[in-house]
Motif scaffolding. Structure first.
Motif, mmCIF file in Angstrom:
data_model
loop_
_atom_site.group_PDB
_atom_site.id
_atom_site.type_symbol
_atom_site.label_atom_id
_atom_site.label_comp_id
_atom_site.label_asym_id
_atom_site.label_seq_id
_atom_site.Cartn_x
_atom_site.Cartn_y
_atom_site.Cartn_z
ATOM 1 N N LEU A 68 26.543 28.603 2.045
ATOM 2 C CA LEU A 68 27.892 28.421 2.588
ATOM 3 C C LEU A 68 28.762 29.645 2.343
ATOM 4 O O LEU A 68 29.480 30.099 3.244
ATOM 5 C CB LEU A 68 28.550 27.185 1.980
ATOM 6 N N LEU A 69 28.708 30.182 1.142
ATOM 7 C CA LEU A 69 29.486 31.383 0.846
ATOM 8 C C LEU A 69 29.068 32.551 1.724
ATOM 9 O O LEU A 69 29.908 33.240 2.313
ATOM 10 C CB LEU A 69 29.328 31.769 -0.626
ATOM 11 N N ALA A 70 27.767 32.785 1.807
ATOM 12 C CA ALA A 70 27.263 33.926 2.581
ATOM 13 C C ALA A 70 27.568 33.782 4.073
ATOM 14 O O ALA A 70 27.959 34.759 4.728
ATOM 15 C CB ALA A 70 25.761 34.092 2.356
ATOM 16 N N MET A 71 27.401 32.585 4.591
ATOM 17 C CA MET A 71 27.662 32.374 6.019
ATOM 18 C C MET A 71 29.150 32.502 6.335
ATOM 19 O O MET A 71 29.534 33.017 7.380
ATOM 20 C CB MET A 71 27.143 31.012 6.466
ATOM 21 N N THR A 72 29.995 32.058 5.426
ATOM 22 C CA THR A 72 31.435 32.189 5.627
ATOM 23 C C THR A 72 31.856 33.649 5.603
ATOM 24 O O THR A 72 32.703 34.078 6.386
ATOM 25 C CB THR A 72 32.199 31.378 4.559
ATOM 26 N N GLU A 73 31.237 34.436 4.723
ATOM 27 C CA GLU A 73 31.547 35.864 4.679
ATOM 28 C C GLU A 73 30.985 36.604 5.886
ATOM 29 O O GLU A 73 31.616 37.513 6.411
ATOM 30 C CB GLU A 73 31.015 36.483 3.389
ATOM 31 N N GLU A 74 29.800 36.217 6.310
ATOM 32 C CA GLU A 74 29.155 36.879 7.446
ATOM 33 C C GLU A 74 29.894 36.597 8.751
ATOM 34 O O GLU A 74 30.018 37.470 9.595
ATOM 35 C CB GLU A 74 27.708 36.417 7.551
ATOM 36 N N ASN A 81 30.356 30.832 13.486
ATOM 37 C CA ASN A 81 29.429 30.527 12.404
ATOM 38 C C ASN A 81 28.411 29.494 12.888
ATOM 39 O O ASN A 81 28.782 28.419 13.344
ATOM 40 C CB ASN A 81 30.224 29.973 11.209
ATOM 41 N N PRO A 82 27.123 29.789 12.781
ATOM 42 C CA PRO A 82 26.104 28.826 13.216
ATOM 43 C C PRO A 82 26.218 27.456 12.536
ATOM 44 O O PRO A 82 25.898 26.444 13.147
ATOM 45 C CB PRO A 82 24.780 29.511 12.864
ATOM 46 N N LEU A 83 26.687 27.420 11.298
ATOM 47 C CA LEU A 83 26.864 26.125 10.633
ATOM 48 C C LEU A 83 27.985 25.329 11.305
ATOM 49 O O LEU A 83 27.864 24.122 11.487
ATOM 50 C CB LEU A 83 27.164 26.318 9.146
ATOM 51 N N TRP A 84 29.051 25.992 11.655
ATOM 52 C CA TRP A 84 30.162 25.350 12.373
ATOM 53 C C TRP A 84 29.657 24.760 13.678
ATOM 54 O O TRP A 84 29.942 23.608 14.015
ATOM 55 C CB TRP A 84 31.248 26.388 12.631
ATOM 56 N N ILE A 85 28.879 25.533 14.387
ATOM 57 C CA ILE A 85 28.339 25.093 15.672
ATOM 58 C C ILE A 85 27.393 23.910 15.466
ATOM 59 O O ILE A 85 27.490 22.892 16.153
ATOM 60 C CB ILE A 85 27.643 26.266 16.386
ATOM 61 N N ALA A 86 26.481 24.033 14.502
ATOM 62 C CA ALA A 86 25.485 22.985 14.258
ATOM 63 C C ALA A 86 26.121 21.667 13.806
ATOM 64 O O ALA A 86 25.581 20.599 14.083
ATOM 65 C CB ALA A 86 24.470 23.452 13.212
ATOM 66 N N MET A 91 32.802 22.918 9.365
ATOM 67 C CA MET A 91 31.896 23.447 8.352
ATOM 68 C C MET A 91 31.430 22.298 7.462
ATOM 69 O O MET A 91 32.232 21.464 7.037
ATOM 70 C CB MET A 91 32.591 24.504 7.498
ATOM 71 N N PRO A 92 30.139 22.244 7.193
ATOM 72 C CA PRO A 92 29.637 21.216 6.272
ATOM 73 C C PRO A 92 30.032 21.565 4.841
ATOM 74 O O PRO A 92 30.374 22.706 4.544
ATOM 75 C CB PRO A 92 28.126 21.311 6.457
ATOM 76 N N ASP A 93 29.958 20.594 3.967
ATOM 77 C CA ASP A 93 30.134 20.914 2.556
ATOM 78 C C ASP A 93 28.746 21.073 1.929
ATOM 79 O O ASP A 93 27.721 20.827 2.568
ATOM 80 C CB ASP A 93 30.988 19.861 1.840
#
Length: 105
Positions: A68-74, A81-86, A91-93
């Motif tokens: 989560l940290l790395a994806m938020t920074e990337e 963000n692919p997590l946001w999309i998925a 954003m998931p926790d």
């Protein structure tokens, strides 16, 4: 949750009670340069996503937290963000990611 990859890695290294040096930990995680953790901690380079599982194993960090940290920074723009999309526009926790990761493994 810690607010950056650099801070979380710094905290984990300070709490580390094993016998490996920082360079040995870096090599165990697949980094060619033993100074990579120093470079990540200082913000000079980003943590490659493919190194997250090994680094988390070495330092006792929950991989979903680091992801989560790395994806938020990337992906500074949440909508990119692919997590946001998925997760349908949010954003998931870390608990949701942990559940997903345990269900797939």
């Amino acid at each position: 949750m810690t607010n950056s990859v650099a801070t979380r890695i710094t905290e984990a290294l300070l709490a580390y009670t094993g016998f490996k040096t920082q360079g040995e930990i870096a090599r165990a995680c697949g980094f060619n340069n033993p100074n990579m953790l120093s470079m990540i901690k200082s913000g000079r380079t980003k943590l490659p996503l493919k190194r997250i599982p090994a680094l988390c194993r070495e330092l006792g960090i929950r991989p979903e937290e680091m992801l989560l940290l790395a994806m938020t920074e990337e992906f500074r723009d949440p909508e990119a963000n692919p997590l946001w999309i998925a997760f349908g526009g949010r954003m998931p926790d870390s608990e949701e990611l942990r559940h997903l990761m345990s269900a797939s493994g």
